[in-house]
Design a protein around this motif. Structure first.
Motif, short mmCIF file in Angstrom:
data_model
loop_
_atom_site.label_atom_id
_atom_site.label_comp_id
_atom_site.label_asym_id
_atom_site.label_seq_id
_atom_site.Cartn_x
_atom_site.Cartn_y
_atom_site.Cartn_z
N LYS A 192 0.82 -1.21 0.00
CA LYS A 192 0.00 0.00 0.00
C LYS A 192 0.86 1.26 0.00
N GLU A 193 1.94 1.24 0.76
CA GLU A 193 2.82 2.41 0.80
C GLU A 193 3.48 2.65 -0.55
N LEU A 194 3.93 1.57 -1.19
CA LEU A 194 4.55 1.69 -2.51
C LEU A 194 3.53 2.16 -3.54
N LEU A 195 2.32 1.64 -3.46
CA LEU A 195 1.25 2.05 -4.37
C LEU A 195 0.89 3.52 -4.15
N SER B 106 3.45 5.72 -5.73
CA SER B 106 3.34 5.72 -7.20
C SER B 106 2.13 6.51 -7.67
N LEU B 107 1.00 6.36 -6.97
CA LEU B 107 -0.23 7.05 -7.35
C LEU B 107 -0.11 8.57 -7.21
N GLU B 108 0.70 8.99 -6.27
CA GLU B 108 0.85 10.43 -6.04
C GLU B 108 1.99 11.06 -6.83
N ASN B 109 3.06 10.31 -7.04
CA ASN B 109 4.28 10.92 -7.59
C ASN B 109 4.76 10.33 -8.91
N GLN B 110 4.20 9.20 -9.33
CA GLN B 110 4.65 8.56 -10.57
C GLN B 110 3.52 8.44 -11.57
N VAL B 111 2.54 9.33 -11.49
CA VAL B 111 1.34 9.22 -12.32
C VAL B 111 1.20 10.43 -13.24
N LEU C 56 -7.91 2.87 -1.68
CA LEU C 56 -7.30 1.69 -1.06
C LEU C 56 -5.97 2.03 -0.40
N ALA C 57 -5.15 2.84 -1.08
CA ALA C 57 -3.81 3.15 -0.59
C ALA C 57 -3.76 4.41 0.26
N GLY C 58 -4.88 5.13 0.36
CA GLY C 58 -4.87 6.39 1.10
C GLY C 58 -4.08 7.47 0.39
N ALA C 59 -4.10 7.42 -0.96
CA ALA C 59 -3.33 8.37 -1.76
C ALA C 59 -4.14 9.62 -2.07
N THR C 60 -3.45 10.75 -2.22
CA THR C 60 -4.08 12.00 -2.63
C THR C 60 -4.26 11.96 -4.15
N ARG C 61 -5.48 12.18 -4.60
CA ARG C 61 -5.79 12.06 -6.03
C ARG C 61 -5.15 13.18 -6.83
N VAL C 62 -4.48 12.82 -7.93
CA VAL C 62 -3.91 13.80 -8.85
C VAL C 62 -4.95 14.09 -9.92
N GLU C 63 -5.23 15.38 -10.15
CA GLU C 63 -6.25 15.76 -11.12
C GLU C 63 -5.73 15.69 -12.56
N LYS C 64 -6.64 15.50 -13.46
CA LYS C 64 -6.30 15.52 -14.88
C LYS C 64 -5.94 16.95 -15.30
N GLN C 65 -5.20 17.06 -16.39
CA GLN C 65 -4.99 18.37 -16.98
C GLN C 65 -4.91 18.19 -18.50
N ASP C 66 -5.12 19.28 -19.22
CA ASP C 66 -5.28 19.18 -20.66
C ASP C 66 -4.02 18.75 -21.39
N LYS C 67 -2.84 19.18 -20.92
CA LYS C 67 -1.62 18.84 -21.64
C LYS C 67 -1.35 17.35 -21.57
N GLY D 225 0.44 13.93 -21.24
CA GLY D 225 1.65 13.42 -20.62
C GLY D 225 2.21 14.29 -19.52
N LYS D 226 1.41 15.22 -18.96
CA LYS D 226 1.88 16.04 -17.86
C LYS D 226 1.03 15.78 -16.63
N LYS D 227 1.68 15.81 -15.47
CA LYS D 227 0.97 15.59 -14.24
C LYS D 227 0.47 16.92 -13.70
N SER D 228 -0.81 16.95 -13.32
CA SER D 228 -1.37 18.18 -12.78
C SER D 228 -0.85 18.44 -11.38
N ALA D 229 -0.70 19.69 -11.03
CA ALA D 229 -0.28 20.04 -9.67
C ALA D 229 -1.48 20.06 -8.74
N LYS D 230 -2.69 20.01 -9.31
CA LYS D 230 -3.88 20.08 -8.49
C LYS D 230 -4.13 18.73 -7.83
N ARG D 231 -4.38 18.76 -6.54
CA ARG D 231 -4.69 17.54 -5.80
C ARG D 231 -5.93 17.81 -4.96
N ARG D 232 -6.63 16.74 -4.65
CA ARG D 232 -7.78 16.93 -3.79
C ARG D 232 -7.85 15.79 -2.78
#
Length: 199
Positions: A111-114, A117-122, A179-190, A192-199
């Motif tokens: 869960k910690e590894l997931l 990844s969900l927060e920083n490798q997505v 499941l992992a207690g991760a902060t969701r990363v929002e979509k953005q239009d560009k 292949g870029k990760k949005s800075a917006k989280r909720r």
């Protein structure tokens, strides 16, 4: 004092052997973890706290001690074949067996590894793909994640077969974040870029 005593037992031969197994790792740091795991294992065996009855059980226990010494899953997976001098396919089965035997302890690491990844490798892949894409290099963790998804009413995971890169539809991504207690990363239009917006 304990760390100093363990360090004094580590020789250049140990460093050379480990360097051939994990050439890109911090050799001294990894050897410290192995020494810590070995000391804990030996103490439990000598005091009768744990008494393995088969080689398979002994190996599974050893992997659990290594994991409890703060060794990363990816590091552990790379170490097993060389540690036990067995083929890679046998090593993979051994790690999976240990993860099942010690499911409670290992699940928290998965869960910690997931979560990481969900927060920083997505990233959100737009256009024709329309998926969240993330990298999870641990084969064992990917297998565990696949099992979690199969038991839930969400879309299947798409495995790109490229260096641990997988793609998730939005419902699956949301489920895994919960499941992992991760902060969701929002979509953005560009693309292949990760949005800075989280909720």
């Amino acid at each position: 004092m304990e760390s100093s005593n363990q360090s004094s037992l580590i020789t250049d031969e140990h460093r050379q052997r480990l360097a051939t197994i994990l050439p890109n790792s911090d050799i001294d740091a990894t050897l410290e973890k192995i020494a810590q795991a070995g000391a804990a294992e030996l103490l439990d065996y000598c005091t009768g706290r744990i008494v393995p009855t088969t080689i398979s059980e002994l190996r599974a226990n050893r992997l659990n001690y290594l994991l409890k010494s703060n060794m990363k899953l990816t590091e552990l997976e790379g170490l097993v074949a060389g540690l036990f001098q067995i083929p890679g396919s046998t090593a993979a089965r051994l790690v999976k067996t240990a993860s099942s035997r010690f499911a409670y302890e290992w699940n928290s690491d998965f869960k910690e590894l997931l979560r990481e990844s969900l927060e920083n490798q997505v990233e959100w892949i737009d256009d024709e793909v329309q998926r969240f894409q993330l990298t999870l290099t641990s084969a064992l963790a990917r297998g565990w994640m696949q099992d979690q998804v199969k038991s839930a009413n969400v879309s299947d995971i798409e495995d790109t077969k490229k260096g641990g890169v997988i793609r998730l539809q939005e419902d699956t991504y949301d489920y895994l974040c919960t499941l992992a207690g991760a902060t969701r990363v929002e979509k953005q239009d560009k693309r292949g870029k990760k949005s800075a917006k989280r909720r």
